[in-house]
Write an enzyme that holds these catalytic residues in place. Structure first.
Site, PDB file in Angstrom:
ATOM      1  N   HIS C 198       0.859  -1.182   0.000  1.00 16.84           N
ATOM      2  CA  HIS C 198       0.000   0.000   0.000  1.00 16.84           C
ATOM      3  C   HIS C 198       0.893   1.229   0.000  1.00 16.84           C
ATOM      4  CE1 HIS C 198      -2.905   2.968   1.525  1.00 16.84           C
ATOM      5  NE2 HIS C 198      -3.799   2.200   0.964  1.00 16.84           N
ATOM      6  N   LEU C 233     -10.993  -3.412   2.914  1.00 23.26           N
ATOM      7  CA  LEU C 233      -9.935  -2.758   2.143  1.00 23.26           C
ATOM      8  C   LEU C 233      -8.895  -2.083   3.046  1.00 23.26           C
ATOM      9  CD1 LEU C 233      -9.071  -2.115  -0.782  1.00 23.26           C
ATOM     10  CD2 LEU C 233     -10.293   0.046  -0.542  1.00 23.26           C
ATOM     11  N   ASP C 234      -7.615  -2.400   2.802  1.00 24.04           N
ATOM     12  CA  ASP C 234      -6.502  -1.751   3.508  1.00 24.04           C
ATOM     13  C   ASP C 234      -6.549  -1.939   5.017  1.00 24.04           C
ATOM     14  OD1 ASP C 234      -5.680  -0.851   1.049  1.00 24.04           O
ATOM     15  OD2 ASP C 234      -6.548   1.144   1.292  1.00 24.04           O
ATOM     16  N   ALA C 235      -7.319  -2.897   5.478  1.00 25.38           N
ATOM     17  CA  ALA C 235      -7.447  -3.086   6.924  1.00 25.38           C
ATOM     18  C   ALA C 235      -6.816  -4.391   7.391  1.00 25.38           C
ATOM     19  CB  ALA C 235      -8.915  -3.046   7.333  1.00 25.38           C
TER      20      ALA C 235
END
Lengths: 290, 290, 290, 290
Positions: C198, C233-235
């Site tokens: 990310h 998402l992104d977690a």
């Protein structure tokens, strides 16, 4: 500072004996010719009394034609102020020779950086004292020349290398873990234009195996150094250094692996700064403008 | 791993010739006596065939009384396995002597760290070869002893220092920019219990003024090293190292200023790890468990 | 810890409810079967009461045959202690799929790392939603599959991807700047086996252009985060993060360039730790043994 | 660039709409008046079309008397070019107020830095909403004022603080972990002259306990941010940020401890740059010349 959207710009690198009025004179020259300054930084080495400057300006609307700039600036300004200067243009793509031996990590990193499109340089050719990385060169469509070097054939080999560099019109050289020491004579052909990556800090453990020495001494960080090559081994002007932390768990093999990641990083940064004409060399030290 | 909320715990540090069954034997001993392991880490020096371990367990409900632990573990386990071992308890507050000369930055940093309440140690006394920092000691309510040392009075001075260390029941010593070399004899009284901060990397530029040498060589990073003091100057086991980046703009004065910030940081980390009993020393290297 | 010179070893990763005797039981099992421990580290999540361990031991002379180890350990130890466990062998070379879109920097870095010989993994195939990097795959002799994905064809596209992953017998997946969000269903097929990079810290600026946001906010460092992909998402659990310093001089373009260097570094470290079986995941956090 | 050995110098900070000739005009003014430039750096915000410059020159032999410099430069240069400018002199010692609550680590670090002699500033007074650190102030011989603040007494308390700041002739304010939000009105009295240390990155986890959030999210680095205080909470121009690495082993308590070490470092660097007049603020971003 340029963000890539502007048109053509010029970079002027200057050094001279420090005295009053240098910035005023140069910026006045730019102003009177309609130059819009995009970047200006200067440095004074107070001990040695030397002045350094990097200035970049837009050529759009600049009164002095590009092809006359060298002469005009030389006559009107540099001669009067006894300046050492160089002028570069933002659309120039320097031609680079990469020297390698068998290790590929730095070579790949440079090749993929250039491929990324961010890097305004062309890799003119790859020269190696071993044939191992010929395939890599071919994959990237770059000429590869195998120039074996032994102590007996050193002079001959370097002569061939110099001929190749001339033939390929090379501007500067990157030693990407090239395992040969260049002769003084060779280096003199490319002053401050041969960039090496040294797999250690400077000052470093003596000897050829710094990672082994680092392991033995039990250090907690290992470093890498990129520098311009001079006649004296590993004593050239340092461009960039950085470190990576290690622990007691790291075997020599791990030090080597971590060290190679670091070498890529440090060499890449040094080449970038050279490419962007951000480096001045004086008294065996570098001024690296940011 | 302890978060401060648990009750009492014990830390066992072990090293011995590596062979099968050590972890099993020790953890079995803990298990059978009702010990709940909070932390366990081990390391094998494969080349030298040495095993290292740090294990911490809750004493709540542990069958072996604290005051018998040393003997019980010694007889049942250590003697059989020929272990070198040390046992510490989490409620012990080591007593520290800080040696200083005239520079105060590391001293203040240690004093305020201890004041913060995080640090389970007591500063027993401050010893200096100069009277300059007496006021600082007084402000913090800590005894200050001025022990001047000249080459003529070195033996005598160290004798007085050793007497003070004994009188104050000191566990370990921090040289917070103490500008005297300790004799071999002195060091032998506190093996791996004298922590120094060296204002340079190791390997370093030779000589007493590393920041000047770093400036001359034009390095791009400067470092600091904390190590245990041994008979050989600056050659003791390294505990911690770190760096700070510098540029051509940094005068020697700036290097000194940045270097001092770094020295504080590196010394503080080393003392913390010593305090938390995270360090084992072997073959002039440290194992620093995290 | 392995230095590459030893023969075959096994890695056991364990997590379970924390209680007394786990290390003793497991190390006793290893000891009694003649296992020489090369590495052992454990961690207790005191708040959640969960125990984690990574242990590596030499298989040379180990009494339990490799092919029976899973069953034997399962029956004798894991079932009794209600352990979650996994066993790996040092001669296994995981098969990896790399997903890319158009950006090549992370792909090249992974490819050249594997080529270096240090990395015990095989790149089974490259999957992309764009055809652009087909040539790179070909240069490295790796199969490339172009699987275009639109919102209309997502289910179909992912079905094809899953079929390819199965056909190529893929162990884990690296998203090397793959610009598509994987569906929950897809992710469930590879729990904690899809590694993403990310281009920001987490927590991050919201939105798709973090470098632009970072520029606007005038931050002095930018970061990159590598994490396992989860449904949210992104977690997912963070494996590795790092930063690079920036200044007011850096245009958005420079942030992107510096960010990409960083992404390579952070992704490479995450993949390395996954490859070396150093990571355990619990409660959306990672334990990364060093 | 100053190395402490020169005599008096002046620093000029400038920002204005970018156009041709600014550097030329200003450096010409300095040249014609006999000023020797020690440092000059400039920056162009290409998007917003704003020019920034920092220039430092020796006053020895400079034709414009120090006390007339503000007016002379204003009339001859700044008015014509519509410059925003400030002039400082190297022998000025700014008077600083430090605001604290109960935490002492940043306070001690600032106090000992000033004591070191490197820092050309005077700590005029310490203001706190708690009496706890009165003793520290006394030890350093600095006036301490306890100004309790509750929501009911906020206006009154701030009025008293402003009166104290005026009485003590304070140039700028450092919030060294001061646990009160300053009102807009208060901040307006000291625009870009109140420096805060925020114990997190920006962007950060929301809420008052960032280290707890960082722990929960399982991040691998934690950060600290120093910024100028503006009316909007935590949204002021960022001066400096840095990070420290953490692992799964670090409890929240350890995050706090490591975080505090970092806060000291980041706040100290920010105050240093402010003190050296290296910072310009525009559009809620900082230009920090190096």
């Amino acid at each position: 500072m340029g963000n890539g959207k502007e048109g053509l710009s010029a970079v002027l690198l200057v050094h001279c004996v420090d005295r009053k009025g240098i910035v005023a004179t140069i910026t006045d020259f730019l102003y009177k010719n309609g130059g819009n300054i995009l970047y200006l930084d200067q440095h004074v080495d107070a001990e040695r009394g030397v002045f350094f400057m990097r200035v970049e300006w837009a050529l759009d609307g600049f009164a002095v034609p590009r092809e006359e700039l060298q002469d005009t600036f030389g006559e009107l300004i540099a001669d009067k102020l006894s300046l050492d200067f160089k002028i570069y243009f933002s659309d120039e793509r320097p031609r680079v020779a990469i020297f390698v031996s068998k290790l590929q990590h730095c070579l790949y990193d440079l090749l993929s950086s250039v491929r990324s499109g961010f890097w305004p340089m062309d890799i003119a050719l790859i020269i190696s004292n071993h044939p191992d990385l010929k395939g890599v060169a071919e994959n990237f469509g770059i000429d590869f020349h195998h120039v074996p070097i032994t102590s007996a054939t050193k002079a001959e080999g370097e002569a061939r290398e110099l001929a190749l560099l001339s033939e390929y019109d090379v501007d500067f050289i990157v030693l990407a873990r090239y395992m040969q020491i260049l002769s003084d004579d060779f280096v003199k052909h490319y002053p401050n234009r041969v960039i090496n990556i040294h797999h250690s800090f400077l000052p470093a453990f003596p000897g050829a195996k710094p990672y082994h020495s680092a392991f033995e001494r039990g250090v907690k960080v290992i470093g890498a150094t990129s520098h311009y090559v001079t006649a004296e081994l590993d004593a050239g002007p340092i461009i960039e250094q950085d470190i990576v932390r290690i622990t007691h768990r790291d075997s020599v093999g791990e030090l080597v692996r971590k060290g190679r990641e670091l070498e890529k990083l440090v060499l890449t940064r040094a080449v970038w700064n050279h490419l962007k004409r951000k480096i001045l060399v004086y008294a065996n030290r570098t001024i690296v403008f940011d």
